[in-house]
Design a protein around this motif. Structure first.
Motif, PDB file in Angstrom:
ATOM      1  N   ILE A  17       0.895  -1.166   0.000  1.00 53.82           N
ATOM      2  CA  ILE A  17       0.000   0.000   0.000  1.00 53.82           C
ATOM      3  C   ILE A  17       0.924   1.204   0.000  1.00 53.82           C
ATOM      4  O   ILE A  17       1.870   1.279   0.769  1.00 53.82           O
ATOM      5  CB  ILE A  17      -0.994  -0.018   1.177  1.00 53.82           C
ATOM      6  CG1 ILE A  17      -0.300  -0.338   2.492  1.00 53.82           C
ATOM      7  CG2 ILE A  17      -2.110  -1.026   0.887  1.00 53.82           C
ATOM      8  CD1 ILE A  17      -1.203  -0.144   3.703  1.00 53.82           C
ATOM      9  N   TYR A  58       2.507   4.992   0.167  1.00 53.21           N
ATOM     10  CA  TYR A  58       2.408   6.188   1.000  1.00 53.21           C
ATOM     11  C   TYR A  58       1.752   7.282   0.200  1.00 53.21           C
ATOM     12  O   TYR A  58       2.088   7.485  -0.977  1.00 53.21           O
ATOM     13  CB  TYR A  58       3.796   6.675   1.416  1.00 53.21           C
ATOM     14  CG  TYR A  58       4.463   5.831   2.462  1.00 53.21           C
ATOM     15  CD1 TYR A  58       3.829   5.551   3.672  1.00 53.21           C
ATOM     16  CD2 TYR A  58       5.753   5.342   2.267  1.00 53.21           C
ATOM     17  CE1 TYR A  58       4.467   4.793   4.651  1.00 53.21           C
ATOM     18  CE2 TYR A  58       6.392   4.584   3.233  1.00 53.21           C
ATOM     19  CZ  TYR A  58       5.742   4.312   4.431  1.00 53.21           C
ATOM     20  OH  TYR A  58       6.373   3.565   5.376  1.00 53.21           O
ATOM     21  N   HIS A  73       4.308   7.323  -9.104  1.00 54.98           N
ATOM     22  CA  HIS A  73       5.225   7.370 -10.245  1.00 54.98           C
ATOM     23  C   HIS A  73       5.411   5.986 -10.844  1.00 54.98           C
ATOM     24  O   HIS A  73       4.739   5.029 -10.459  1.00 54.98           O
ATOM     25  CB  HIS A  73       6.544   8.059  -9.895  1.00 54.98           C
ATOM     26  CG  HIS A  73       7.428   7.333  -8.917  1.00 54.98           C
ATOM     27  ND1 HIS A  73       8.020   6.136  -9.186  1.00 54.98           N
ATOM     28  CD2 HIS A  73       7.822   7.669  -7.663  1.00 54.98           C
ATOM     29  CE1 HIS A  73       8.744   5.753  -8.155  1.00 54.98           C
ATOM     30  NE2 HIS A  73       8.631   6.664  -7.198  1.00 54.98           N
ATOM     31  N   THR A 117       4.857  -2.075  -9.812  1.00 55.34           N
ATOM     32  CA  THR A 117       4.490  -3.145  -8.868  1.00 55.34           C
ATOM     33  C   THR A 117       3.043  -3.571  -9.078  1.00 55.34           C
ATOM     34  O   THR A 117       2.730  -4.765  -9.116  1.00 55.34           O
ATOM     35  CB  THR A 117       4.668  -2.658  -7.417  1.00 55.34           C
ATOM     36  OG1 THR A 117       5.891  -1.944  -7.310  1.00 55.34           O
ATOM     37  CG2 THR A 117       4.652  -3.826  -6.452  1.00 55.34           C
ATOM     38  N   ASP A 167      -1.301   3.701   2.106  1.00 56.53           N
ATOM     39  CA  ASP A 167      -0.775   3.676   3.470  1.00 56.53           C
ATOM     40  C   ASP A 167      -0.823   5.126   3.946  1.00 56.53           C
ATOM     41  O   ASP A 167      -0.083   5.960   3.434  1.00 56.53           O
ATOM     42  CB  ASP A 167       0.676   3.162   3.381  1.00 56.53           C
ATOM     43  CG  ASP A 167       1.310   2.902   4.723  1.00 56.53           C
ATOM     44  OD1 ASP A 167       0.696   3.204   5.759  1.00 56.53           O
ATOM     45  OD2 ASP A 167       2.447   2.380   4.725  1.00 56.53           O
ATOM     46  N   GLY A 189       8.680  -4.069  -3.610  1.00 58.36           N
ATOM     47  CA  GLY A 189       9.991  -3.679  -4.114  1.00 58.36           C
ATOM     48  C   GLY A 189      11.041  -4.108  -3.099  1.00 58.36           C
ATOM     49  O   GLY A 189      10.733  -4.319  -1.926  1.00 58.36           O
ATOM     50  N   ASP A 223      13.134  -2.541  -1.547  1.00 53.13           N
ATOM     51  CA  ASP A 223      13.319  -1.612  -0.428  1.00 53.13           C
ATOM     52  C   ASP A 223      12.546  -2.013   0.820  1.00 53.13           C
ATOM     53  O   ASP A 223      12.915  -1.623   1.923  1.00 53.13           O
ATOM     54  CB  ASP A 223      12.891  -0.196  -0.859  1.00 53.13           C
ATOM     55  CG  ASP A 223      11.456  -0.151  -1.391  1.00 53.13           C
ATOM     56  OD1 ASP A 223      11.031  -1.119  -2.055  1.00 53.13           O
ATOM     57  OD2 ASP A 223      10.753   0.845  -1.139  1.00 53.13           O
ATOM     58  N   HIS A 228      10.870  -7.275  -6.100  1.00 52.56           N
ATOM     59  CA  HIS A 228      11.385  -6.938  -7.440  1.00 52.56           C
ATOM     60  C   HIS A 228      12.413  -5.815  -7.341  1.00 52.56           C
ATOM     61  O   HIS A 228      12.637  -5.231  -6.285  1.00 52.56           O
ATOM     62  CB  HIS A 228      10.246  -6.595  -8.393  1.00 52.56           C
ATOM     63  CG  HIS A 228       9.511  -5.330  -8.045  1.00 52.56           C
ATOM     64  ND1 HIS A 228      10.100  -4.096  -8.070  1.00 52.56           N
ATOM     65  CD2 HIS A 228       8.223  -5.125  -7.667  1.00 52.56           C
ATOM     66  CE1 HIS A 228       9.218  -3.180  -7.737  1.00 52.56           C
ATOM     67  NE2 HIS A 228       8.066  -3.781  -7.461  1.00 52.56           N
ATOM     68  N   TRP A 288      13.707   0.676 -10.626  1.00 51.83           N
ATOM     69  CA  TRP A 288      13.825   1.379 -11.910  1.00 51.83           C
ATOM     70  C   TRP A 288      14.624   2.659 -11.755  1.00 51.83           C
ATOM     71  O   TRP A 288      14.430   3.405 -10.792  1.00 51.83           O
ATOM     72  CB  TRP A 288      12.438   1.750 -12.457  1.00 51.83           C
ATOM     73  CG  TRP A 288      11.759   0.594 -13.094  1.00 51.83           C
ATOM     74  CD1 TRP A 288      10.911  -0.273 -12.490  1.00 51.83           C
ATOM     75  CD2 TRP A 288      11.882   0.155 -14.453  1.00 51.83           C
ATOM     76  NE1 TRP A 288      10.493  -1.227 -13.381  1.00 51.83           N
ATOM     77  CE2 TRP A 288      11.075  -0.986 -14.591  1.00 51.83           C
ATOM     78  CE3 TRP A 288      12.598   0.620 -15.565  1.00 51.83           C
ATOM     79  CZ2 TRP A 288      10.956  -1.676 -15.802  1.00 51.83           C
ATOM     80  CZ3 TRP A 288      12.475  -0.068 -16.769  1.00 51.83           C
ATOM     81  CH2 TRP A 288      11.672  -1.203 -16.879  1.00 51.83           C
TER      82      TRP A 288
HETATM   83  O1  ME8 Z   1       7.042   1.635   1.188  1.00 49.96           O
HETATM   84  N1  ME8 Z   1      11.389   1.144  -8.885  1.00 49.96           N
HETATM   85  O2  ME8 Z   1       5.283   2.792   0.282  1.00 49.96           O
HETATM   86  P1  ME8 Z   1       5.949   3.574  -0.933  1.00 49.96           P
HETATM   87  C1  ME8 Z   1      10.581   0.102  -8.637  1.00 49.96           C
HETATM   88  N2  ME8 Z   1       3.841   2.390   2.411  1.00 49.96           N
HETATM   89  N3  ME8 Z   1       9.595   0.130  -7.713  1.00 49.96           N
HETATM   90  C2  ME8 Z   1       9.421   1.248  -7.010  1.00 49.96           C
HETATM   91  C3  ME8 Z   1      10.235   2.386  -7.225  1.00 49.96           C
HETATM   92  C4  ME8 Z   1      11.262   2.303  -8.221  1.00 49.96           C
HETATM   93  N4  ME8 Z   1      12.080   3.308  -8.516  1.00 49.96           N
HETATM   94  N5  ME8 Z   1       9.813   3.345  -6.372  1.00 49.96           N
HETATM   95  C5  ME8 Z   1       8.765   2.825  -5.667  1.00 49.96           C
HETATM   96  C6  ME8 Z   1       5.887   2.017   1.216  1.00 49.96           C
HETATM   97  N6  ME8 Z   1       8.519   1.555  -6.051  1.00 49.96           N
HETATM   98  C7  ME8 Z   1       4.949   1.529   2.289  1.00 49.96           C
HETATM   99  C8  ME8 Z   1       4.525   0.101   1.967  1.00 49.96           C
HETATM  100  S1  ME8 Z   1       3.163  -2.130   2.489  1.00 49.96           S
HETATM  101  C9  ME8 Z   1       2.400  -2.792   3.826  1.00 49.96           C
HETATM  102  C10 ME8 Z   1       3.627  -0.520   2.991  1.00 49.96           C
HETATM  103  C11 ME8 Z   1       7.438   0.675  -5.556  1.00 49.96           C
HETATM  104  O3  ME8 Z   1       4.923   4.524  -1.417  1.00 49.96           O
HETATM  105  C12 ME8 Z   1       7.990  -0.594  -4.942  1.00 49.96           C
HETATM  106  O4  ME8 Z   1       6.976  -1.558  -4.939  1.00 49.96           O
HETATM  107  O5  ME8 Z   1       7.270   4.107  -0.550  1.00 49.96           O
HETATM  108  C13 ME8 Z   1       8.253  -0.154  -3.515  1.00 49.96           C
HETATM  109  O6  ME8 Z   1       8.362  -1.254  -2.633  1.00 49.96           O
HETATM  110  C14 ME8 Z   1       7.021   0.656  -3.254  1.00 49.96           C
HETATM  111  O7  ME8 Z   1       6.766   1.344  -4.498  1.00 49.96           O
HETATM  112  C15 ME8 Z   1       7.208   1.650  -2.107  1.00 49.96           C
HETATM  113  O8  ME8 Z   1       6.103   2.467  -2.050  1.00 49.96           O
END
Ligand code: ME8
Length: 514
Positions: free
Chosen positions: A11, A13, A19, A25, A50, A262, A264, A291, A294
Motif C-alpha cells: 500500500i 504512502y 510514479h 508493482t 498507506d 519492491g 526496499d 522486485h 527502476w
Molecule cells: O514503502 N522502482 O510505500 P511507498 C521500482 N507504504 N519500484 C518502485 C520504485 C522504483 N524506482 N519506487 C517505488 C511504502 N517503487 C509503504 C509500503 S506495504 C504494507 C507498505 C514501488 O509509497 C515498490 O513496490 O514508498 C516499492 O516497494 C514501493 O513502491 C514503495 O512504495
C-alpha cells in the motif's frame, strides 16, 4: 487443486504523487491476477494506500491541510492511476478506514495476549522517510558528515516511551519457517540476504509512538499510536475481513499467496510480517517477491533530481499496452532496470510492430483478401503445420510455470518464440504464392496461422488486454472462448466464420525529429 489466489501490492504512502515505480508493482500484480483468472482461479487482488505515520503527517503539514483531507486527495491519485492503467484490483484499501482500525487493534491484542508485547522506552535512530528504526552500526556518514540510514535517508534521534514486540525471540522460528518454505522469499538472492540478516540476530522492535498522533490508537493506552508498519502490514488481512475470521473472504483467501513488493521493503514483509502473524497465532503468507528498482536514463529517480516518470504521461506518449509490455518484458523480473525512450521505442517497433503486429496483420489481411474474409477450411496438415500448431499448444504450459515464479519476462519470451516461429513459417510457406498454384494448400497454411494467432492472443491478454482483445475480435473469438480452457479443451477456429476487415493493432512508433 486449490484454485484460489490472493495477490497484494504494497500500500503506497500518500506523501506524494504516484510514479512509474508504483505503477510497475501494481502492473505486475495485475498481469498475474488476470493470468490466474483466465486460468480458472478465483482471484482476490488487493492494492491501496498507506495513510498514517509521521511521513504522511509531515507532508500534510507542508501542504497546509489536515491529514485526512490530504490523504483523501492523494489516495485518489493512486485510484486514478489504477483506472488509467486498467488495473483489475478487487479492493482498494485505505488504512484510515474504520475496518482497518478494528483489524489493527485486534492483532495488537492477540500479540499482547501471546506475551509478545511489553512496555519500555525507545532511544535510538529513526528515519521518517523510511518509517524505520536503525541501529547505530547500520548507519553511514552522509556527504555533509551527518549520519544517514543505509537507504540514504536522514535519521533523527528519538527518545520516547514505547511498546516493543519481542522480535528477538522470533529469529529461530523465522529461520525454521524459511527453511520449511524455501519459496517464501523470491528471488533466491534476496532470500539469502534475509536469512543472513536474521542469522545475525534480531532486536526487539519498537511498535508504538507517542510524539505525534496520526495513527491507530494502541488499545488500552491512548497515549500511544501503533507503529505505521504494524498498521500498514495488517492491511493484507483487513481487506479479507479480519478480525472476522469467519468472513467468507478471510476463509477463502487467507493466507495470501503473494505479497509483491519492491526490494526496499523486503525486510518488513519477510521478517516483521511473518513474525507478527505467527505470533498472533495466524497462518503466515505463502510468498513475498521482491522486485528490483527502476532508474530513469541511468539515474536514480527522485523528486530532487526532477526526473520522476509520470506513468500517465508514458501511457499518453506510447500507449497503455505498449507501456505494460515494455515494463514487464524489458527487465528480468527481480533485477533493477533502466527506463529509456530508446528502449521502449525499440521494443514497440521490434517486438510489437515487427513481430506480433505484423504477424497478425499480414495473416488476417491475406485471409480477408484471399479467403472471402472467412476462416479458411484446412486440408490435411503437413509436418510443418503440425510443428507450429504443437508449439502454439505448448506455450500455455511454459507460460504457466514462468508465471508461477513471477518470471514475467520469460513468460513473454516463451510467447515470442512462437510469434517468431510463425513469422518464419509465413516466409517459408509463402502463402501469397500459393494463391494461384495451390489454393487448397494456401487455405491450410492460413488456417494454421490463424489458429496459432488465436493461441497467442489468448495468452497475451494478461499483459496487453486491449490489443489482445482486438486481435481476438478480428478472429471472432467470443468472450466465452477467451479463457485458457479454450486452449486445452480442443477448441479451434471454425472454418467458414466470417471475419471483419483487419486493422493493425501495434503501429510503429515514428520518432518526431522536429
Ligand atoms: O514503502 N522502482 O510505500 P511507498 C521500482 N507504504 N519500484 C518502485 C520504485 C522504483 N524506482 N519506487 C517505488 C511504502 N517503487 C509503504 C509500503 S506495504 C504494507 C507498505 C514501488 O509509497 C515498490 O513496490 O514508498 C516499492 O516497494 C514501493 O513502491 C514503495 O512504495
Amino acid at each position: 487443486m486449490d484454485k484460489r489466489y490472493y495477490v497484494t501490492t504494497p500500500i503506497y504512502y500518500v506523501n506524494d504523487a504516484p510514479h512509474i515505480g508504483h505503477a510497475y508493482t501494481t502492473l505486475a500484480c495485475d498481469a498475474l491476477a488476470r493470468f490466474k483468472r483466465l486460468d480458472g482461479y478465483d482471484v482476490f487482488f488487493l492494492t491501496g494506500t498507506d495513510e498514517h505515520g509521521q511521513k504522511v503527517e509531515k507532508s500534510a503539514e507542508a501542504a497546509g491541510v489536515a491529514p485526512q483531507i490530504f490523504t483523501d486527495r492523494v489516495s485518489q491519485n493512486f485510484r486514478d492511476l489504477a483506472d488509467a492503467m486498467d488495473f483489475t484490483h478487487d479492493d482498494f484499501i485505505r488504512t484510515t478506514e474504520p475496518r482497518h482500525t478494528q483489524a489493527c487493534q485486534d492483532i495488537w491484542r492477540r500479540l499482547e495476549d501471546a506475551g509478545d508485547i511489553y512496555l519500555g522506552s525507545y532511544a535510538g535512530w529513526y528515519a521518517v522517510r523510511d518509517e524505520a528504526f536503525y541501529a547505530e552500526d547500520e548507519l553511514k556518514k552522509g556527504p555533509d558528515g551527518s549520519k544517514i540510514a543505509p537507504t540514504g535517508a536522514p535519521v533523527e534521534w528519538v527518545e520516547e516511551p514505547s511498546y516493543f514486540f519481542r522480535l528477538s525471540a522470533w529469529a529461530d522460528r523465522l529461520l525454521k519457517f524459511y527453511e520449511e518454505n524455501p519459496d517464501f522469499i523470491l528471488p533466491k538472492t534476496r532470500r539469502n540476504e534475509v536469512v543472513s540478516f536474521v542469522k545475525g540476530g534480531l532486536m526487539d522492535l519498537s511498535i508504538s509512538r507517542t510524539t505525534f498522533n496520526w495513527g491507530v490508537p494502541v488499545p488500552g493506552n491512548q497515549e500511544h499510536i501503533m507503529y505505521v508498519w504494524l498498521d500498514a502490514l495488517t492491511n493484507y488481512m483487513t481487506a479479507v475481513g479480519y478480525p472476522d475470521r469467519d468472513a467468507e473472504l478471510y476463509k477463502k483467501f487467507w493466507p495470501a499467496d503473494l505479497h509483491m513488493v519492491g526490494k526496499d521493503i523486503l525486510r518488513f514483509h519477510a521478517v516483521y510480517w511473518p513474525a507478527f502473524v505467527m505470533a498472533a497465532g495466524l497462518p503466515a503468507p505463502k510468498r513475498v517477491f521482491a522486485h528490483g528498482w527502476w532508474t530513469n536514463e541511468g539515474e536514480k529517480i527522485s523528486k530532487s533530481l526532477g526526473n520522476v516518470i509520470d506513468p500517465l504521461e508514458l501511457v499518453d506518449s506510447y500507449g497503455l499496452d505498449q507501456v505494460r509490455y515494455f515494463l514487464l518484458r524489458e527487465v528480468p523480473f527481480g533485477n533493477d532496470g533502466d527506463f529509456s525512450r530508446r528502449a521502449i521505442i525499440g521494443r514497440m517497433n521490434s517486438d510489437l510492430a515487427n513481430d506480433y503486429g505484423n504477424l497478425a496483420q499480414r495473416v488476417l489481411s491475406m485471409v480477408h483478401k484471399n479467403c472471402e474474409a472467412r476462416v479458411p477450411a484446412p486440408g490435411a496438415f503437413t509436418e510443418d503445420d503440425n510443428r507450429l500448431l504443437d508449439a502454439a499448444k505448448a506455450v500455455l504450459g511454459q507460460v504457466r510455470s514462468k508465471m508461477d515464479l513471477q518470471a514475467f519476462h520469460e513468460a513473454l519470451e516463451a510467447i515470442w518464440v512462437v510469434i517468431r516461429q510463425s513469422n518464419a513459417y509465413v516466409d517459408a510457406q509463402a502463402p501469397w504464392k500459393l494463391r494461384k498454384e495451390d489454393p487448397a494448400r494456401m487455405n491450410t497454411v492460413l488456417y494454421t496461422l490463424a489458429e496459432t494467432i488465436r493461441h497467442l492472443a489468448i495468452l497475451t491478454q494478461p499483459f496487453m488486454p486491449d490489443a489482445s482483445a482486438r486481435i481476438l475480435d478480428q478472429l471472432v473469438v467470443g468472450s466465452g472462448a477467451r479463457s485458457f480452457a479454450a486452449l486445452e479443451d480442443g477448441s479451434a477456429l471454425a472454418a467458414g466464420t466470417e471475419l471483419p476487415k483487419p486493422l493493425g493493432v501495434f503501429p510503429r512508433y515514428v520518432e518526431d525529429d522536429a
